[in-house]
Scaffold this motif. Sequence first.
Motif, PDB file in Angstrom:
ATOM      1  N   GLY A 291      60.824  14.618  47.094  1.00 44.63           N
ATOM      2  CA  GLY A 291      62.108  14.697  47.781  1.00 44.63           C
ATOM      3  C   GLY A 291      63.303  14.660  46.854  1.00 44.63           C
ATOM      4  N   ALA A 292      63.473  13.532  46.140  1.00 39.77           N
ATOM      5  CA  ALA A 292      64.627  13.397  45.252  1.00 39.77           C
ATOM      6  C   ALA A 292      64.578  14.367  44.086  1.00 39.77           C
ATOM      7  CB  ALA A 292      64.715  11.962  44.732  1.00 39.77           C
ATOM      8  N   PHE A 293      63.396  14.860  43.747  1.00 36.39           N
ATOM      9  CA  PHE A 293      63.259  15.809  42.642  1.00 36.39           C
ATOM     10  C   PHE A 293      64.080  17.068  42.893  1.00 36.39           C
ATOM     11  CE2 PHE A 293      61.138  19.622  41.000  1.00 36.39           C
ATOM     12  CZ  PHE A 293      61.221  19.379  39.642  1.00 36.39           C
ATOM     13  N   PHE A 294      64.303  17.440  44.159  1.00 40.14           N
ATOM     14  CA  PHE A 294      65.080  18.626  44.475  1.00 40.14           C
ATOM     15  C   PHE A 294      66.522  18.518  43.984  1.00 40.14           C
ATOM     16  CE2 PHE A 294      61.909  19.326  48.004  1.00 40.14           C
ATOM     17  CZ  PHE A 294      61.355  20.452  47.420  1.00 40.14           C
ATOM     18  N   VAL A 295      66.959  17.294  43.644  1.00 39.02           N
ATOM     19  CA  VAL A 295      68.306  17.100  43.103  1.00 39.02           C
ATOM     20  C   VAL A 295      68.254  16.814  41.608  1.00 39.02           C
ATOM     21  CG1 VAL A 295      70.389  15.682  43.157  1.00 39.02           C
ATOM     22  CG2 VAL A 295      69.283  16.353  45.294  1.00 39.02           C
ATOM     23  N   TRP A 296      67.475  15.768  41.212  1.00 43.81           N
ATOM     24  CA  TRP A 296      67.529  15.421  39.791  1.00 43.81           C
ATOM     25  C   TRP A 296      66.832  16.445  38.904  1.00 43.81           C
ATOM     26  CZ3 TRP A 296      63.070  14.790  37.063  1.00 43.81           C
ATOM     27  CH2 TRP A 296      61.926  14.361  37.717  1.00 43.81           C
ATOM     28  N   GLY A 297      65.857  17.198  39.430  1.00 40.51           N
ATOM     29  CA  GLY A 297      65.214  18.244  38.641  1.00 40.51           C
ATOM     30  C   GLY A 297      66.182  19.367  38.274  1.00 40.51           C
ATOM     31  N   PRO A 298      66.828  20.008  39.284  1.00 42.92           N
ATOM     32  CA  PRO A 298      67.849  21.016  38.951  1.00 42.92           C
ATOM     33  C   PRO A 298      69.007  20.439  38.148  1.00 42.92           C
ATOM     34  CG  PRO A 298      67.144  21.246  41.229  1.00 42.92           C
ATOM     35  CD  PRO A 298      66.522  19.989  40.720  1.00 42.92           C
ATOM     36  N   ALA A 299      69.344  19.146  38.379  1.00 40.30           N
ATOM     37  CA  ALA A 299      70.441  18.544  37.607  1.00 40.30           C
ATOM     38  C   ALA A 299      70.088  18.475  36.127  1.00 40.30           C
ATOM     39  CB  ALA A 299      70.746  17.144  38.144  1.00 40.30           C
ATOM     40  N   ALA A 300      68.828  18.138  35.805  1.00 42.83           N
ATOM     41  CA  ALA A 300      68.402  18.117  34.410  1.00 42.83           C
ATOM     42  C   ALA A 300      68.459  19.516  33.807  1.00 42.83           C
ATOM     43  CB  ALA A 300      66.984  17.540  34.305  1.00 42.83           C
ATOM     44  N   ALA A 301      68.022  20.511  34.587  1.00 43.13           N
ATOM     45  CA  ALA A 301      68.089  21.895  34.107  1.00 43.13           C
ATOM     46  C   ALA A 301      69.539  22.339  33.922  1.00 43.13           C
ATOM     47  CB  ALA A 301      67.380  22.819  35.097  1.00 43.13           C
ATOM     48  N   TYR A 302      70.420  21.912  34.823  1.00 47.88           N
ATOM     49  CA  TYR A 302      71.846  22.252  34.715  1.00 47.88           C
ATOM     50  C   TYR A 302      72.436  21.714  33.414  1.00 47.88           C
ATOM     51  CZ  TYR A 302      76.844  21.366  35.465  1.00 47.88           C
ATOM     52  OH  TYR A 302      78.204  21.264  35.325  1.00 47.88           O
ATOM     53  N   LEU A 303      72.077  20.488  33.056  1.00 51.67           N
ATOM     54  CA  LEU A 303      72.598  19.914  31.815  1.00 51.67           C
ATOM     55  C   LEU A 303      72.129  20.697  30.594  1.00 51.67           C
ATOM     56  CD1 LEU A 303      72.151  16.112  32.638  1.00 51.67           C
ATOM     57  CD2 LEU A 303      74.310  17.370  32.454  1.00 51.67           C
ATOM     58  N   VAL A 304      70.889  21.150  30.618  1.00 50.00           N
ATOM     59  CA  VAL A 304      70.387  21.956  29.503  1.00 50.00           C
ATOM     60  C   VAL A 304      71.130  23.283  29.432  1.00 50.00           C
ATOM     61  CG1 VAL A 304      68.364  23.148  28.577  1.00 50.00           C
ATOM     62  CG2 VAL A 304      68.123  20.853  29.548  1.00 50.00           C
ATOM     63  N   ILE A 305      71.408  23.899  30.594  1.00 52.74           N
ATOM     64  CA  ILE A 305      72.096  25.189  30.641  1.00 52.74           C
ATOM     65  C   ILE A 305      73.490  25.097  30.028  1.00 52.74           C
ATOM     66  CG2 ILE A 305      73.143  26.866  32.221  1.00 52.74           C
ATOM     67  CD1 ILE A 305      70.712  26.505  34.019  1.00 52.74           C
ATOM     68  N   ILE A 306      74.185  23.979  30.282  1.00 52.63           N
ATOM     69  CA  ILE A 306      75.558  23.855  29.772  1.00 52.63           C
ATOM     70  C   ILE A 306      75.577  23.197  28.394  1.00 52.63           C
ATOM     71  CG2 ILE A 306      76.524  23.774  32.092  1.00 52.63           C
ATOM     72  CD1 ILE A 306      76.893  20.769  31.755  1.00 52.63           C
ATOM     73  N   ASP A 307      74.429  23.255  27.695  1.00 55.68           N
ATOM     74  CA  ASP A 307      74.303  22.784  26.317  1.00 55.68           C
ATOM     75  C   ASP A 307      74.413  21.272  26.154  1.00 55.68           C
ATOM     76  OD1 ASP A 307      73.862  25.313  25.292  1.00 55.68           O
ATOM     77  OD2 ASP A 307      76.015  25.724  25.100  1.00 55.68           O
ATOM     78  N   GLN A 308      74.101  20.519  27.198  1.00 58.00           N
ATOM     79  CA  GLN A 308      73.982  19.065  27.081  1.00 58.00           C
ATOM     80  C   GLN A 308      72.493  18.720  27.113  1.00 58.00           C
ATOM     81  OE1 GLN A 308      76.509  16.822  29.715  1.00 58.00           O
ATOM     82  NE2 GLN A 308      78.217  18.266  29.531  1.00 58.00           N
ATOM     83  N   VAL A 309      71.803  19.170  26.054  1.00 51.54           N
ATOM     84  CA  VAL A 309      70.345  19.094  26.033  1.00 51.54           C
ATOM     85  C   VAL A 309      69.859  17.646  26.028  1.00 51.54           C
ATOM     86  CG1 VAL A 309      68.279  19.755  24.755  1.00 51.54           C
ATOM     87  CG2 VAL A 309      70.248  21.307  24.827  1.00 51.54           C
ATOM     88  N   THR A 310      70.497  16.796  25.256  1.00 46.50           N
ATOM     89  CA  THR A 310      70.074  15.389  25.185  1.00 46.50           C
ATOM     90  C   THR A 310      70.159  14.721  26.557  1.00 46.50           C
ATOM     91  OG1 THR A 310      70.848  15.254  22.895  1.00 46.50           O
ATOM     92  CG2 THR A 310      70.480  13.175  24.071  1.00 46.50           C
ATOM     93  N   ALA A 311      71.275  14.947  27.249  1.00 48.60           N
ATOM     94  CA  ALA A 311      71.440  14.369  28.591  1.00 48.60           C
ATOM     95  C   ALA A 311      70.418  14.941  29.563  1.00 48.60           C
ATOM     96  CB  ALA A 311      72.856  14.620  29.102  1.00 48.60           C
TER      97      ALA A 311
END
Length: 338
Positions: free
Chosen positions: A243-263
Amino acid sequence: MNRGQSFLLLLMGSVALLTLFVILPFVEYVIAAAILAFVLYPFHRRLSRWLRARVSKRFGQMLSALTLIFSAIVAVILPLAYISWVFVRDLTAIAAGDTAINVAAIEAEIAALTGQDPEVADLLQTAGELLVEVLFGGFSGVVTTGLRASVGLSLALFLLYYTLIDGPAFVRWIRDTSPLPPDVTADLVDRIDAMTRGVVIGHISVSLLQAVIAGLGLWVAGIPNVVFWTFVMAVLALLPLIGAFFVWGPAAAYLVIIDQVTAGIFLAVYGVAVIAMVDNYARPLVIDQRAHLNPGIILLGVFGGIYSVGFTGLFVGPIVIGVLAATLETFREDYDAI
């Protein structure tokens, strides 16, 4: 059935319909007061017993109820009011096309991978407008909902006080006036009690805990609109495991996309090691095993309840379905041979 009984039944039905018509605008707050009283009553019983040894019985009950209401305001109502305000603020901002999400970076990454030119900003705005329309009836309904919530909250607090004081007498009255045999009535009341505790204290409390922990991870990782996404996860977390993965999973991918790889890596590891573990271990420990409700049914109750009666539908929908299940189970066991 004689004429007098027929007339009395007709009168009872008519008055019941009129009563429902009168309380319908605030029915969600009436139910919220009943649920909160249900959760607080065990504490009220112990506290009032302790106070009765030092003051009079009636004053001890009043002081206990007022103490618990003040505690509920500080610990539950004020945080929920703040979360609701931030959720509405962020949702209306998204619906107006104003979001802190780096949409341009997402669109550029999707275009590089697929060769398409997606309109992510338009999709977010459309989704926001749809949610505002469903939850509040449009932008104009947000103010109306806020005013009604203020009045309803005051009503709920008064009802909570009197429910804590007179709730046991009301339950005894239901038992005494029930047309069912006493053993069947007792069995039904026990099943409803177990089902309600399993839903409120089990599934929903675990989901809220998981959402808060996940929201903390989003905040540390630097995701914008954290309160909004925490509210979304509180609903989605009713789906076990994913359930919650539908938010924190894309959020982690979003951070990588905007070059915040560590976060992004931090959030992914935090999600697997902490958020998922809350679901795997807390849910079996907290949920009352007597409440045998499929998580999919609970999720259906949550969405249907929110759509029907507003925010308190998060609790009302699953409880209504749970009461139906308890009633059917009682009928199966006590009247199956008939």
